[in-house]
Structure formats: C-alpha cells, structure tokens
Enzyme design. Structure first.
Site, PDB file in Angstrom:
ATOM      1  N   GLY A   1       0.632   1.398  -6.513  1.00 32.95           N
ATOM      2  CA  GLY A   1       0.968   1.218  -5.106  1.00 32.95           C
ATOM      3  C   GLY A   1      -0.101   0.596  -4.249  1.00 32.95           C
ATOM      4  O   GLY A   1      -0.058   0.715  -3.023  1.00 32.95           O
TER       5      GLY A   1
ATOM      6  N   LEU B   1       0.850  -1.186   0.000  1.00 36.87           N
ATOM      7  CA  LEU B   1       0.000   0.000   0.000  1.00 36.87           C
ATOM      8  C   LEU B   1       0.894   1.248   0.000  1.00 36.87           C
ATOM      9  O   LEU B   1       1.738   1.414   0.876  1.00 36.87           O
ATOM     10  CB  LEU B   1      -0.922   0.031   1.219  1.00 36.87           C
ATOM     11  CG  LEU B   1      -1.793   1.292   1.356  1.00 36.87           C
ATOM     12  CD1 LEU B   1      -2.749   1.417   0.160  1.00 36.87           C
ATOM     13  CD2 LEU B   1      -2.572   1.279   2.662  1.00 36.87           C
ATOM     14  N   ASP B   2       0.703   2.114  -1.008  1.00 41.35           N
ATOM     15  CA  ASP B   2       1.408   3.401  -1.061  1.00 41.35           C
ATOM     16  C   ASP B   2       0.350   4.503  -1.146  1.00 41.35           C
ATOM     17  O   ASP B   2      -0.359   4.623  -2.148  1.00 41.35           O
ATOM     18  CB  ASP B   2       2.341   3.457  -2.282  1.00 41.35           C
ATOM     19  CG  ASP B   2       3.223   4.694  -2.271  1.00 41.35           C
ATOM     20  OD1 ASP B   2       4.429   4.566  -2.035  1.00 41.35           O
ATOM     21  OD2 ASP B   2       2.703   5.803  -2.519  1.00 41.35           O
ATOM     22  N   VAL B   3       0.255   5.302  -0.075  1.00 40.77           N
ATOM     23  CA  VAL B   3      -0.807   6.316  -0.011  1.00 40.77           C
ATOM     24  C   VAL B   3      -0.617   7.425  -1.040  1.00 40.77           C
ATOM     25  O   VAL B   3      -1.562   8.150  -1.366  1.00 40.77           O
ATOM     26  CB  VAL B   3      -0.889   6.922   1.406  1.00 40.77           C
ATOM     27  CG1 VAL B   3      -1.303   5.867   2.417  1.00 40.77           C
ATOM     28  CG2 VAL B   3       0.425   7.574   1.801  1.00 40.77           C
ATOM     29  N   ASP B   4       0.608   7.583  -1.576  1.00 38.38           N
ATOM     30  CA  ASP B   4       0.853   8.601  -2.602  1.00 38.38           C
ATOM     31  C   ASP B   4       0.454   8.126  -4.000  1.00 38.38           C
ATOM     32  O   ASP B   4       0.458   8.910  -4.941  1.00 38.38           O
ATOM     33  CB  ASP B   4       2.339   8.989  -2.631  1.00 38.38           C
ATOM     34  CG  ASP B   4       2.804   9.564  -1.304  1.00 38.38           C
ATOM     35  OD1 ASP B   4       2.000  10.263  -0.676  1.00 38.38           O
ATOM     36  OD2 ASP B   4       3.961   9.327  -0.928  1.00 38.38           O
TER      37      ASP B   4
END
Length: 211
Positions: free
Chosen positions: A170, A138-141
């Site tokens: 992401g 998981l990449d919040v960006d």
C-alpha cells in the site's frame, strides 16, 4: 367344671418345653419392636440407627476462558468461552464455570488515498506517442492496494498495457502506459480507482489532452 391337674415337680421334658416357649415369646416380642421401628415407630436405640453420610464437596472450577483475540479490520472478536464447572461429589454441588474471556478490541480499516495527484507524461501529447501514467498510492494499514484504470470520454482506439496493477504494502506507485491513436484527438479521461480489498476505496479522474 374344669379338671384340676395335680401339681408336682416338672419332668425334664416339661422344663425343656417351657424354655422353648419363653424363647419363642422373646423372639416374637423383638420382631414386633423392629416392625414398629420400620413403620415409623420409635427406633430401638442409637446403636441401631443408621447414620446418613453427608454429600461430598463439589468439584473445583475449571479455568477461566481465554481472552478474545483482536480482529483486525472488523468488529472486536468474541470473548473466550467460560470453563465448565467441576462435577459435584455425591450429594454435593457442582463447581461454578469459569468466566469467559474479554472480547478483542475493534480495529477500523482506513481507506487508501492518493498522497498526490496522478500524473500523465507527456501531457498534452500527440497521437501514437506513449503516455506514462503514474498513480501514487498510500495505505496506512499496509494493505496491498489494487489500482484499476478505465476510460471515460472518447477512448476509441486508445490502448494501454494493463488496466489493473497492485501496489504491494500500500505504499508506492502504480505505473501504466497508454498509447493514444489518431482518432483520440481531444481530451481523454482515465478513471482511476484504488481498493485495499477490505472495503476501503478511493477514486480520481485524470485529464489527458491529445493534439
């Protein structure tokens, strides 16, 4: 003793010479007056004084600089360059330059994370039986995240389909397939690294027991 010339009425020729002398005398006097004025003396009169023109008004300001854009993931961008001042008129002052735009806001990068632990299935497993390794990311960006897997322990003869995969956006899972060999009896530890390509990384180890 001087000789006294007889006086009497002047001839036309004498009158003409007298006028010429008076004219020359007047011209010489006028020249002297003008020369004195040129050398700092009194000006002849107001009609002979040259008026100095005042300077023109300076040019107007150029427009203000544009606002700085937002630099995502780095430091704020620099402000826009100020406009160039207008050119001054003859004798006048130049216009002031426009103000520079403000810098963009700083936006920090957030490293990717494991929303849950990576898993291996089956685990434990037997030799020559493929194991599916699932790595949640998981990449919040919203950056694309590269997932890389390497081994620690004793991976002699252990094979896997790929050592690196990309999770687009992401958010999702990277899935690997590992096949242990008979020489791999015991624990094997895949070392998993996730990287968003902008300096954000994270890592975790996964233990797999081979019977």
């Amino acid at each position: 003793m001087g000789i006294k010339r007889p006086s009497g009425p002047q001839t036309p020729e004498g009158r003409s010479n007298s006028k010429v002398r008076r004219l020359l005398t007047a011209l010489l006097a006028a020249g002297a007056t003008l020369g004195a004025a040129a050398c700092g003396g009194e000006k002849p009169n107001d009609s002979q004084t040259n008026t100095i023109a005042e300077g023109g008004i300076g040019g107007t300001d150029a427009g203000t600089g544009g606002d700085g854009g937002t630099n995502v993931g780095g430091t704020g961008s620099e402000g826009g360059i100020g406009g160039t001042g207008g050119i001054g008129g003859v004798g006048g002052s130049a216009g002031e330059g426009g103000e520079g735009g403000e810098g963009g806001n700083e936006v920090l990068n957030t490293a990717p994370e494991f929303p849950s632990d990576p898993t291996a299935n089956p685990n434990p497993t037997d030799s020559n039986i493929p194991v599916t390794i699932t790595v949640p990311v998981l990449d919040v960006d919203g950056d694309d995240v590269t997932v890389t897997m390497s081994f620690t322990g004793d991976p002699l003869g252990c094979t896997y389909d790929q050592n690196s995969k990309v999770v687009t956006g992401g958010n999702g899972n990277a899935v690997f397939t590992m096949t242990p060999q008979i020489l791999n009896v015991g624990n094997v530890y895949p070392h998993i690294v996730i990287d968003d390509g902008r300096g954000g990384t994270n890592s975790e180890d996964l233990g797999i027991w081979i019977q």
